[in-house]
Design a protein around this motif. Structure first.
Motif, PDB file in Angstrom:
ATOM      1  N   ASN A   1       4.976 -58.618  88.833  1.00 35.76           N
ATOM      2  CA  ASN A   1       5.393 -57.771  87.700  1.00 35.76           C
ATOM      3  C   ASN A   1       6.414 -56.719  88.144  1.00 35.76           C
ATOM      4  OD1 ASN A   1       3.893 -55.777  88.993  1.00 35.76           O
ATOM      5  ND2 ASN A   1       2.136 -55.971  87.613  1.00 35.76           N
TER       6      ASN A   1
ATOM      7  N   TRP B   1       6.589 -54.264  90.154  1.00 34.29           N
ATOM      8  CA  TRP B   1       6.233 -52.928  90.650  1.00 34.29           C
ATOM      9  C   TRP B   1       4.833 -52.931  91.228  1.00 34.29           C
ATOM     10  CZ3 TRP B   1       9.537 -48.826  90.942  1.00 34.29           C
ATOM     11  CH2 TRP B   1      10.741 -48.953  90.233  1.00 34.29           C
ATOM     12  N   ALA B   2       4.667 -52.304  92.406  1.00 35.08           N
ATOM     13  CA  ALA B   2       3.344 -52.032  92.961  1.00 35.08           C
ATOM     14  C   ALA B   2       3.176 -50.518  92.860  1.00 35.08           C
ATOM     15  CB  ALA B   2       3.251 -52.502  94.402  1.00 35.08           C
ATOM     16  N   ILE B   3       2.558 -50.063  91.829  1.00 32.00           N
ATOM     17  CA  ILE B   3       2.602 -48.664  91.377  1.00 32.00           C
ATOM     18  C   ILE B   3       4.085 -48.252  91.381  1.00 32.00           C
ATOM     19  CG2 ILE B   3       1.535 -46.374  91.460  1.00 32.00           C
ATOM     20  CD1 ILE B   3      -0.720 -47.438  93.121  1.00 32.00           C
TER      21      ILE B   3
ATOM     22  N   TYR C   1      -7.985 -60.296  89.826  1.00 34.08           N
ATOM     23  CA  TYR C   1      -7.764 -58.893  90.175  1.00 34.08           C
ATOM     24  C   TYR C   1      -7.914 -58.112  88.868  1.00 34.08           C
ATOM     25  CZ  TYR C   1      -2.586 -58.282  89.301  1.00 34.08           C
ATOM     26  OH  TYR C   1      -1.335 -58.161  88.776  1.00 34.08           O
TER      27      TYR C   1
ATOM     28  N   ARG D   1       0.025 -57.670 102.239  1.00 28.52           N
ATOM     29  CA  ARG D   1      -1.138 -57.323 103.059  1.00 28.52           C
ATOM     30  C   ARG D   1      -1.597 -58.473 103.959  1.00 28.52           C
ATOM     31  NH1 ARG D   1      -4.183 -52.892 102.791  1.00 28.52           N
ATOM     32  NH2 ARG D   1      -5.885 -54.187 103.529  1.00 28.52           N
TER      33      ARG D   1
ATOM     34  N   GLY E   1      -1.233 -59.171  92.714  1.00 32.04           N
ATOM     35  CA  GLY E   1       0.123 -58.725  92.400  1.00 32.04           C
ATOM     36  C   GLY E   1       1.056 -59.043  93.556  1.00 32.04           C
ATOM     37  N   GLU E   2       2.374 -58.864  93.333  1.00 32.65           N
ATOM     38  CA  GLU E   2       3.318 -59.164  94.423  1.00 32.65           C
ATOM     39  C   GLU E   2       3.149 -58.177  95.566  1.00 32.65           C
ATOM     40  OE1 GLU E   2       4.233 -57.538  91.767  1.00 32.65           O
ATOM     41  OE2 GLU E   2       5.313 -55.816  92.587  1.00 32.65           O
ATOM     42  N   GLY E   3       2.716 -56.952  95.259  1.00 34.55           N
ATOM     43  CA  GLY E   3       2.484 -55.956  96.310  1.00 34.55           C
ATOM     44  C   GLY E   3       1.384 -56.428  97.254  1.00 34.55           C
ATOM     45  N   ALA E   4       0.373 -57.067  96.695  1.00 36.62           N
ATOM     46  CA  ALA E   4      -0.763 -57.549  97.496  1.00 36.62           C
ATOM     47  C   ALA E   4      -0.330 -58.589  98.527  1.00 36.62           C
ATOM     48  CB  ALA E   4      -1.830 -58.140  96.574  1.00 36.62           C
TER      49      ALA E   4
ATOM     50  N   VAL F   1     -10.588 -54.638  92.842  1.00 38.83           N
ATOM     51  CA  VAL F   1      -9.677 -53.489  92.872  1.00 38.83           C
ATOM     52  C   VAL F   1      -9.069 -53.287  94.266  1.00 38.83           C
ATOM     53  CG1 VAL F   1      -9.497 -50.996  92.465  1.00 38.83           C
ATOM     54  CG2 VAL F   1     -10.721 -52.438  90.835  1.00 38.83           C
ATOM     55  N   PRO F   2      -9.833 -53.487  95.348  1.00 38.15           N
ATOM     56  CA  PRO F   2      -9.169 -53.423  96.663  1.00 38.15           C
ATOM     57  C   PRO F   2      -8.087 -54.502  96.743  1.00 38.15           C
ATOM     58  CG  PRO F   2     -11.562 -53.533  96.902  1.00 38.15           C
ATOM     59  CD  PRO F   2     -11.252 -53.826  95.469  1.00 38.15           C
TER      60      PRO F   2
ATOM     61  N   HIS G   1       1.196 -48.303  85.530  1.00 34.48           N
ATOM     62  CA  HIS G   1       0.357 -49.054  86.473  1.00 34.48           C
ATOM     63  C   HIS G   1      -1.103 -49.075  85.982  1.00 34.48           C
ATOM     64  CE1 HIS G   1      -1.510 -50.476  90.125  1.00 34.48           C
ATOM     65  NE2 HIS G   1      -2.257 -49.396  90.129  1.00 34.48           N
TER      66      HIS G   1
ATOM     67  N   ARG H   1      -5.745 -57.420  86.266  1.00 30.78           N
ATOM     68  CA  ARG H   1      -4.913 -57.593  85.063  1.00 30.78           C
ATOM     69  C   ARG H   1      -5.171 -58.965  84.443  1.00 30.78           C
ATOM     70  NH1 ARG H   1      -1.726 -53.076  85.421  1.00 30.78           N
ATOM     71  NH2 ARG H   1      -0.947 -52.678  87.500  1.00 30.78           N
TER      72      ARG H   1
HETATM   73  C1  TPP Z   1      -6.732 -51.986 100.008  1.00 32.53           C
HETATM   74  C2  TPP Z   1      -6.090 -51.100  98.964  1.00 32.53           C
HETATM   75  N1  TPP Z   1      -5.042 -50.319  99.291  1.00 32.53           N
HETATM   76  C3  TPP Z   1      -4.470 -49.545  98.353  1.00 32.53           C
HETATM   77  C4  TPP Z   1      -4.952 -49.529  97.074  1.00 32.53           C
HETATM   78  C5  TPP Z   1      -4.294 -48.650  96.015  1.00 32.53           C
HETATM   79  N2  TPP Z   1      -3.559 -49.477  95.058  1.00 32.53           N
HETATM   80  C6  TPP Z   1      -4.073 -49.782  93.865  1.00 32.53           C
HETATM   81  S1  TPP Z   1      -3.072 -50.754  92.979  1.00 32.53           S
HETATM   82  C7  TPP Z   1      -1.892 -50.783  94.182  1.00 32.53           C
HETATM   83  C8  TPP Z   1      -0.598 -51.534  93.985  1.00 32.53           C
HETATM   84  C9  TPP Z   1      -0.808 -52.984  93.753  1.00 32.53           C
HETATM   85  O1  TPP Z   1       0.387 -53.577  93.367  1.00 32.53           O
HETATM   86  P1  TPP Z   1       0.495 -55.114  93.108  1.00 32.53           P
HETATM   87  O2  TPP Z   1      -0.290 -55.858  94.131  1.00 32.53           O
HETATM   88  O3  TPP Z   1       1.921 -55.462  92.966  1.00 32.53           O
HETATM   89  O4  TPP Z   1      -0.276 -55.317  91.738  1.00 32.53           O
HETATM   90  P2  TPP Z   1       0.008 -54.676  90.309  1.00 32.53           P
HETATM   91  O5  TPP Z   1      -0.927 -53.488  90.202  1.00 32.53           O
HETATM   92  O6  TPP Z   1       1.428 -54.292  90.233  1.00 32.53           O
HETATM   93  O7  TPP Z   1      -0.344 -55.698  89.297  1.00 32.53           O
HETATM   94  C10 TPP Z   1      -2.315 -50.032  95.284  1.00 32.53           C
HETATM   95  C11 TPP Z   1      -1.527 -49.836  96.503  1.00 32.53           C
HETATM   96  C12 TPP Z   1      -6.052 -50.365  96.778  1.00 32.53           C
HETATM   97  N3  TPP Z   1      -6.556 -50.464  95.544  1.00 32.53           N
HETATM   98  N4  TPP Z   1      -6.599 -51.151  97.726  1.00 32.53           N
END
Ligand code: TPP
Length: 359
Positions: free
Chosen positions: A190, A192-194, A88, A166, A160-163, A130-131, A259, A90
Motif C-alpha cells: 500500500n 507506506w509503512a506508517i 495481519y 524484516r 505489508g510491504e514494510g514487513a 500486529v507484530p 496508518h 488489514r
Molecule cells: C515487530 C514490530 N516492529 C514495529 C512495529 C510497529 N509498526 C506497526 S505497523 C508498522 C508499519 C508496517 O508497515 P507495512 O508492513 O507496510 O504494513 P501497513 O501497515 O502499511 O499495511 C510498524 C513499523 C510492530 N508492530 N511490530
C-alpha cells in the motif's frame, strides 16, 4: 556486465475506467464478480463506521483497509475452506468472507482478544497479527505441518510491504523455497509503512522479485483489481494443493486512509498524492464494469447500500451491547501458575475497578 531489467509486470484485468483488455480469466464468472462487488461495498461501509466509532470514543485504535478492499476480497473468495489463513491487521474483507461476523471484528478492535476465538470456516485461522512479519514464520510452520501430514491444504499469510524488510519474512520465505512448502504470501503493497514510503523501504525494484532469492515464484498484480487478486490467489492455491510449492504475490495498492486511527498521514504525504491514488481505488472500476455489462443498475445499488448500512448497524448494536471484558483477563491465561506479583496486581486492579463502580 549487462543486467536485464526485472521481468515483473503488474497483472491487471479491469483497468481504472472499468474496461477489460481482452477477456476476463476463465476462473471468473458473473456470480463471482457480483460477490466481489458486494463484499467490497460491505467492507467499506464497515470500515467507515468503525472509524466513526473510534472517533466518538467507542472503539480502540483501528487500522483501516480503505482502498485495499480488493486484496482481502480476492483472497477470501479464492482461498479454500480447508486452508489456513494467517492475517495481519488489514484483512477485514477476508475475515468477513471466512465467516467472522462484523460484530466480532468490532469486538477485536474494541480490545477484546476473545474475538480472535474463531469457529466454522476460520476455526484454524490465526489471530490478527500486529507484530510485523512474525506471522510469516507461523505460516511456514503451518505449511510444513500440512506437508508432513500429506494434506492437500495450504497456508496463506498476508503482510505489508514494510514487513518484507524484516528478517522473519526472509527466513520464512527461504524455508518455503527450500522445503517446497504449500504456502502463499500475499504482500499488501500500500506504498507506506506508517510514514516510511515504499521507495526508501527497500532497494528492490519490486517486492515480488524478493521471491527469486528464495527459489520460489513471485509476481505482481494490480491490488486494486479484485479479478487480478482473485486469479493470482486461485492459481497459487491450486499450485500449493498439487505439491508445487510456494508463491509470493505482491498486490500493488494504496493506503487511502491513515496508518491507524492513531496516525495523521497529512503530516508526511501530500493531498495531491492521495487524490491521485483515489483515481485508482478498487470499487468504482468494478461498479462501472458491472453497469456496462448490464449486471448492475441504480436500483440494485441503492438496495445494496441500504443492506450494508443495516447489517453494519446491527453489528454495531451487538458490539455495543456486549459486557466489558473482565479485568481479570489481563492477568489470566498467561502462566500456568500466576507469579505472586501479578496475583497482587490483579487483586489491586479488581479493587480499583470496584471503587470506580465497575466502569
Ligand atoms: C515487530 C514490530 N516492529 C514495529 C512495529 C510497529 N509498526 C506497526 S505497523 C508498522 C508499519 C508496517 O508497515 P507495512 O508492513 O507496510 O504494513 P501497513 O501497515 O502499511 O499495511 C510498524 C513499523 C510492530 N508492530 N511490530
Amino acid at each position: 556486465m549487462q543486467y536485464t531489467k526485472t521481468p515483473y509486470q503488474q497483472k491487471q484485468f479491469i483497468d481504472v475506467n472499468g474496461a477489460v483488455a481482452g477477456s476476463l480469466p476463465v476462473t471468473i464468472n458473473d456470480d463471482l464478480l457480483l460477490r466481489s462487488y458486494r463484499t467490497m461495498v460491505m467492507i467499506r461501509t464497515f470500515d467507515q463506521r468503525v472509524v466513526a466509532l473510534q472517533r466518538t470514543g467507542q472503539m480502540g485504535t483501528y487500522a483501516s483497509c480503505l482502498g485495499q478492499e480488493a486484496i482481502g476480497t480476492g483472497i477470501g473468495l479464492a482461498l479454500g475452506k480447508e486452508d489456513v489463513f494467517l492475517p495481519y491487521y488489514r484483512d477485514q474483507a477476508t475475515q468477513y468472507l471466512r465467516d467472522i461476523p462484523l460484530h466480532q471484528q468490532m469486538q477485536y478492535w474494541g480490545g477484546n482478544e476473545w474475538a480472535n476465538h474463531f469457529t466454522g470456516t476460520s476455526i484454524q485461522d490465526f489471530p490478527n497479527c500486529v507484530p510485523i512479519a512474525t506471522q510469516v514464520t507461523h505460516a511456514a510452520g503451518v505449511a510444513s505441518a500440512m506437508k508432513i501430514r500429506g494434506e492437500k491444504r495450504c497456508s496463506l499469510v498476508t503482510c505489508g510491504e514494510g514487513a518484507t524488510s524484516r528478517g522473519d519474512f526472509y527466513e520464512a520465505m527461504n524455508l518455503a523455497g527450500v522445503w517446497q512448502l504449500p504456502m502463499i504470501m500475499v504482500v499488501n503493497n500500500n506504498q507506506w509503512a506508517i510514514s516510511v514510503p515504499r521507495n526508501i523501504q527497500t532497494g528492490a525494484e519490486t517486492i515480488a522479485q524478493k521471491a527469486v532469492a528464495a527459489g520460489i515464484e513471485g509476481f505482481q498484480v494490480d491490488g486494486n483489481d479484485v479479478c487480478a487478486v482473485y486469479d493470482a490467489v486461485h492459481y497459487a492455491v491450486k499450485k500449493a494443493h498439487s505439491g508445487k510449492g510456494a508463491t509470493l504475490i505482491e498486490a500493488v495498492s494504496y493506503r487511502l486512509g491513515d496508518h491507524t486511527t492513531a496516525d495523521d498521514a497529512t503530516r508526511y504525504r501530500s493531498h495531491e498524492e492521495v487524490n491521485d491514488a483515489w483515481k485508482r481505488e478498487p470499487i468504482k472500476r468494478i461498479q462501472t464494469y458491472l453497469h456496462e455489462r448490464g449486471l448492475w443498475d441504480e436500483e440494485q445499488e441503492q438496495t445494496l447500500q441500504e443492506q450494508c448500512k443495516q447489517e453494519v448497524e446491527k453489528a454495531v448494536q451487538t458490539y455495543l451491547s456486549q459486557p466489558p471484558q473482565p479485568v481479570e483477563d489481563l492477568f489470566d491465561y498467561l502462566f500456568e501458575e500466576t507469579p505472586t506479583h501479578l496475583v497482587r496486581q490483579k487483586q489491586q486492579a479488581v479493587e480499583k475497578l470496584a471503587k470506580l463502580g465497575g466502569e
